[in-house]
Write an enzyme that holds these catalytic residues in place. Structure first.
Site, PDB file in Angstrom:
ATOM      1  N   PHE A 159      -4.396  -0.831   6.140  1.00 36.23           N
ATOM      2  CA  PHE A 159      -3.620  -0.054   7.122  1.00 36.23           C
ATOM      3  C   PHE A 159      -2.222   0.265   6.632  1.00 36.23           C
ATOM      4  CE2 PHE A 159      -1.877  -4.250   8.115  1.00 36.23           C
ATOM      5  CZ  PHE A 159      -0.553  -3.947   8.376  1.00 36.23           C
ATOM      6  N   LYS A 183     -13.309   4.971   3.033  1.00 37.09           N
ATOM      7  CA  LYS A 183     -13.402   4.215   4.292  1.00 37.09           C
ATOM      8  C   LYS A 183     -12.000   3.680   4.553  1.00 37.09           C
ATOM      9  CE  LYS A 183     -13.501   0.760   6.257  1.00 37.09           C
ATOM     10  NZ  LYS A 183     -12.449   0.419   7.248  1.00 37.09           N
ATOM     11  N   GLU A 186      -9.341   1.221  10.043  1.00 40.73           N
ATOM     12  CA  GLU A 186      -9.631   1.717  11.395  1.00 40.73           C
ATOM     13  C   GLU A 186      -8.384   1.697  12.284  1.00 40.73           C
ATOM     14  OE1 GLU A 186     -10.524  -0.989   9.843  1.00 40.73           O
ATOM     15  OE2 GLU A 186     -11.409  -2.525  11.136  1.00 40.73           O
ATOM     16  N   SER A 236      -6.632  -7.532   2.216  1.00 39.90           N
ATOM     17  CA  SER A 236      -6.263  -8.950   2.156  1.00 39.90           C
ATOM     18  C   SER A 236      -7.138  -9.679   1.121  1.00 39.90           C
ATOM     19  CB  SER A 236      -6.427  -9.580   3.536  1.00 39.90           C
ATOM     20  OG  SER A 236      -7.753  -9.399   3.966  1.00 39.90           O
ATOM     21  N   CYS A 291       2.512  -4.798   0.354  1.00 40.87           N
ATOM     22  CA  CYS A 291       2.002  -5.840  -0.554  1.00 40.87           C
ATOM     23  C   CYS A 291       3.025  -6.152  -1.637  1.00 40.87           C
ATOM     24  CB  CYS A 291       0.695  -5.403  -1.185  1.00 40.87           C
ATOM     25  SG  CYS A 291       0.920  -4.053  -2.312  1.00 40.87           S
ATOM     26  N   GLU A 391       0.446 -15.632   3.144  1.00 39.95           N
ATOM     27  CA  GLU A 391       0.994 -14.277   3.187  1.00 39.95           C
ATOM     28  C   GLU A 391       1.224 -13.951   4.663  1.00 39.95           C
ATOM     29  OE1 GLU A 391      -1.603 -10.881   2.441  1.00 39.95           O
ATOM     30  OE2 GLU A 391       0.066  -9.829   1.489  1.00 39.95           O
TER      31      GLU A 391
HETATM   32  P1  NAD Z   1      -7.783  -6.019   5.554  1.00 42.16           P
HETATM   33  O1  NAD Z   1      -8.319  -6.858   4.461  1.00 42.16           O
HETATM   34  O2  NAD Z   1      -7.856  -6.551   6.944  1.00 42.16           O
HETATM   35  O3  NAD Z   1      -8.533  -4.601   5.599  1.00 42.16           O
HETATM   36  C1  NAD Z   1      -8.666  -3.815   4.446  1.00 42.16           C
HETATM   37  C2  NAD Z   1      -9.938  -2.976   4.576  1.00 42.16           C
HETATM   38  O4  NAD Z   1     -11.058  -3.849   4.643  1.00 42.16           O
HETATM   39  C3  NAD Z   1      -9.978  -2.124   5.837  1.00 42.16           C
HETATM   40  O5  NAD Z   1     -10.535  -0.871   5.519  1.00 42.16           O
HETATM   41  C4  NAD Z   1     -10.870  -2.917   6.777  1.00 42.16           C
HETATM   42  O6  NAD Z   1     -11.596  -2.094   7.667  1.00 42.16           O
HETATM   43  C5  NAD Z   1     -11.808  -3.639   5.838  1.00 42.16           C
HETATM   44  N1  NAD Z   1     -12.210  -4.962   6.322  1.00 42.16           N
HETATM   45  C6  NAD Z   1     -11.484  -5.811   7.095  1.00 42.16           C
HETATM   46  N2  NAD Z   1     -12.174  -6.951   7.310  1.00 42.16           N
HETATM   47  C7  NAD Z   1     -13.344  -6.833   6.660  1.00 42.16           C
HETATM   48  C8  NAD Z   1     -14.478  -7.673   6.490  1.00 42.16           C
HETATM   49  N3  NAD Z   1     -14.531  -8.890   7.054  1.00 42.16           N
HETATM   50  N4  NAD Z   1     -15.522  -7.229   5.744  1.00 42.16           N
HETATM   51  C9  NAD Z   1     -15.477  -6.013   5.166  1.00 42.16           C
HETATM   52  N5  NAD Z   1     -14.424  -5.163   5.295  1.00 42.16           N
HETATM   53  C10 NAD Z   1     -13.366  -5.558   6.019  1.00 42.16           C
HETATM   54  O7  NAD Z   1      -6.282  -5.653   5.160  1.00 42.16           O
HETATM   55  P2  NAD Z   1      -5.196  -4.907   6.047  1.00 42.16           P
HETATM   56  O8  NAD Z   1      -4.728  -5.834   7.121  1.00 42.16           O
HETATM   57  O9  NAD Z   1      -5.665  -3.560   6.430  1.00 42.16           O
HETATM   58  O10 NAD Z   1      -4.033  -4.694   4.960  1.00 42.16           O
HETATM   59  C11 NAD Z   1      -3.070  -5.675   4.664  1.00 42.16           C
HETATM   60  C12 NAD Z   1      -3.468  -6.491   3.457  1.00 42.16           C
HETATM   61  O11 NAD Z   1      -3.660  -5.625   2.337  1.00 42.16           O
HETATM   62  C13 NAD Z   1      -2.395  -7.465   3.023  1.00 42.16           C
HETATM   63  O12 NAD Z   1      -3.012  -8.671   2.643  1.00 42.16           O
HETATM   64  C14 NAD Z   1      -1.743  -6.784   1.820  1.00 42.16           C
HETATM   65  O13 NAD Z   1      -1.111  -7.653   0.899  1.00 42.16           O
HETATM   66  C15 NAD Z   1      -2.926  -6.125   1.215  1.00 42.16           C
HETATM   67  N6  NAD Z   1      -2.531  -5.027   0.337  1.00 42.16           N
HETATM   68  C16 NAD Z   1      -2.641  -5.245  -0.998  1.00 42.16           C
HETATM   69  C17 NAD Z   1      -2.242  -4.263  -1.877  1.00 42.16           C
HETATM   70  C18 NAD Z   1      -2.358  -4.477  -3.352  1.00 42.16           C
HETATM   71  O14 NAD Z   1      -2.230  -3.522  -4.088  1.00 42.16           O
HETATM   72  N7  NAD Z   1      -2.621  -5.675  -3.839  1.00 42.16           N
HETATM   73  C19 NAD Z   1      -1.740  -3.041  -1.392  1.00 42.16           C
HETATM   74  C20 NAD Z   1      -1.661  -2.860  -0.012  1.00 42.16           C
HETATM   75  C21 NAD Z   1      -2.064  -3.874   0.845  1.00 42.16           C
END
Ligand code: NAD
Length: 506
Positions: A159, A183, A186, A236, A291, A391
């Site tokens: 997000f 994808k 959401e 994450s 991040c 985090e």
């Molecule tokens: P998230 O892991 O909750 O979601 C990321 C994606 O995975 C979304 O599209 C979501 O719909 C999907 N998703 C969520 N739970 C899932 C599951 N159980 N099974 C399959 N798919 C699932 O992350 P977020 O809250 O949207 O974003 C924040 C996180 O992203 C933080 O941890 C941040 O550090 C990380 N991030 C990392 C980078 C990087 O380059 N390393 C860059 C941006 C964000």
């Protein structure tokens, strides 16, 4: 599509984009999309079924042969047109980001600009895909290398950068000749559909870029789909690990970027005011939901007291409010649940031995229904405390105090995350030693958020990345292409013989 500034009385549906047109979600499962600054539901996003994902993958599969056959100059030409449209529509994209993510408009424009840099990089795709050739590698035999697209590739995005992170993926993937299924998160999906319209307007053929909205069901369907050749994931760490394991078990190429805990080391010789400015900017910008945000300060020796005091002085001046208000410097968090989770670290820090210097729960301005939390500063954190280990992903800056540079580097290297890190010092020799020794993918020297420019590559180490290729730059090109080496001989009757031996160079 929902207009960024006018919330409709009935939340507008957000659909998918398949085969060059909107595609109404059919599952009946939906999720609310809210404006985090007001808490108001502004749209309802449809969550895809396996069948809807399959439809998007089939559209991408059907578009692939013609897209990969398009000449490099035509693909480069399209990248130039896309670049132009993104530049022209930067403000509209930024408004959409702010309406659903909450970050302030100037930061949203900055996000689009950092995505645009990667599109600009992709305008040079004819050069980037050039192989090598060795004439007369053996007598009468030439050898040359090619880079060819993988097929249908999927991007699963978080997000916190709803425009930029997808751009880092689709721009490179498309330029290399792949077709794409995105994808998005959401929580703020509209900018992805806006992107689909923009790519259509630029002349990208139907089916080359598709969007399926959804949750774990859609992700699992992409990970299992036999026609998806590769998966790029950003999110994450637990989900990144899961995606990497599932995708690779299914035989797909995968790069899965996870979370972070970025340490900023400040040495006693640093300019304290400059370091404090950098720490406040990098910890609280985008409400800490980056991040590459600085979440831990490592204060070495006697710099700690003046540094903490300088940060404490600056925090009251940070204007927290609706991201759409040009006066705001920091917007709300993404959801009420996430705001409450972040606040719980501040609430619990004292019990673990931390010292809450500034408590952001006291000063949250903005709409009472919005998901606001003001900046917090917690001193005396150490490994083993939740506010150090986890985090937090919010406007909470921790401080740990150490006696020496060596202790500071050990802390960074022992941390399970390895996304970014920074050192603040005037000593070039120590800074050089730091970049040599530190275990993280991106290092800043007096630069707190060292996100590489587009012609380098972005990515972390350890639990911040599963896989071995970073995003964009030449590593991005490598990730989205297969390499192939051709060994060629043209018939010359004068040299032709029967030879059953293993081929050797001559
Ligand atoms: P998230 O892991 O909750 O979601 C990321 C994606 O995975 C979304 O599209 C979501 O719909 C999907 N998703 C969520 N739970 C899932 C599951 N159980 N099974 C399959 N798919 C699932 O992350 P977020 O809250 O949207 O974003 C924040 C996180 O992203 C933080 O941890 C941040 O550090 C990380 N991030 C990392 C980078 C990087 O380059 N390393 C860059 C941006 C964000």
């Amino acid at each position: 599509m929902t207009h960024p500034t006018e919330a409709p009385a009935v939340p507008a549906p957000i659909d998918h984009w398949i085969g060059g047109a909107p595609f109404a979600a059919v599952s009946g499962r939906t999720a609310p999309v809210r404006n985090p600054a007001t808490g108001e539901q502004i749209a309802t996003v449809g969550l895809a079924t396996e069948a809807e994902v399959d439809r998007a993958v089939q559209a991408a599969e059907a578009a692939f042969p013609a897209w990969r056959a398009l000449s490099l100059t035509r693909r480069a030409d399209l990248m130039f047109t896309i670049r132009q449209l993104v530049r022209e529509r930067r403000d509209e994209i930024a408004e959409l980001i702010t309406a659903q993510h909450g970050k302030v408009l100037s930061d949203a424009r900055g996000e689009v600009t950092r995505g645009l840099e990667v599109i600009e990089f992709c305008c040079g795709i004819p050069h980037l895909l050039k192989g090598a050739m060795s004439e007369q590698a053996s007598t009468g035999i030439d050898v040359y290398s090619l880079r060819q697209p993988l097929g249908v590739v999927a991007g699963i995005t978080p997000f916190n950068f709803p425009a930029m992170v997808p751009m880092w993926m689709w721009a490179v993937a498309l330029a290399c000749g792949n077709t794409f299924v995105l994808k998005p998160s959401e929580k703020d999906p509209s900018v992805s559909l806006y992107t689909a319209e923009l790519l259509r307007d630029a002349g990208v053929p139907d089916g080359v870029f598709n969007v399926v909205n959804g949750d774990k069901v859609a992700v699992d369907a992409l990970l299992a789909h036999h026609d998806v050749a590769a998966v790029s994931f950003v999110g994450s760490t637990p989900v990144a690990r899961y995606v990497y394991e599932r995708a690779t078990a299914a035989g797909k190429r995968c790069q899965a970027f996870g979370g972070a805990k970025n340490h900023m080391v400040v040495l006693p010789d640093a300019d304290v005011e400059m370091a404090a400015d950098a720490a406040v900017s990098a910890a609280y910008g985008s409400a800490g939901e980056r991040c590459m945000a600085i979440s831990m300060l490592v204060a070495v020796g006697d710099v700690a007291d003046p540094l903490v005091a300088a940060i404490e002085r600056r925090i009251p001046a940070v204007t927290v409010g609706d991201g759409a208000d040009p006066a705001s410097e920091m917007g709300p968090l993404i959801t009420a649940d996430h705001r409450d989770r972040v606040a719980s670290y501040v609430a619990n820090a004292g019990g673990e031995g931390g010292r809450v210097v500034v408590d952001g729960r006291d000063g949250a301005d903005g709409d009472a229904n919005g998901f606001f939390l003001a900046p917090s500063l917690i001193d005396d954190l150490e490994p083993g405390m939740a506010a150090y280990d986890d985090e937090i992903f919010g406007p909470v800056l921790g401080v740990t105090r150490v006696g020496t540079y060596e202790e500071a580097v050990a802390l960074v290297n022992e941390n399970p995350f390895g996304n970014g890190t920074a050192i603040f010092t005037r000593d070039g020799g120590v800074a050089r030693q730091f970049s040599f020794a530190v275990q993280a993918g991106m290092v800043g020297i007096n630069v707190p958020i060292p996100v590489p420019v587009a012609f380098y590559s972005f990515g972390g180490w350890k639990s911040s990345l599963f896989g071995d290729r970073h995003l964009y730059g030449t590593e991005g090109i490598d990730f989205y292409t297969h390499s192939k080496v051709v060994t060629a001989r043209w018939p010359d009757p004068a040299t032709s013989t029967v030879d059953l031996g293993f081929p050797q160079t001559r």
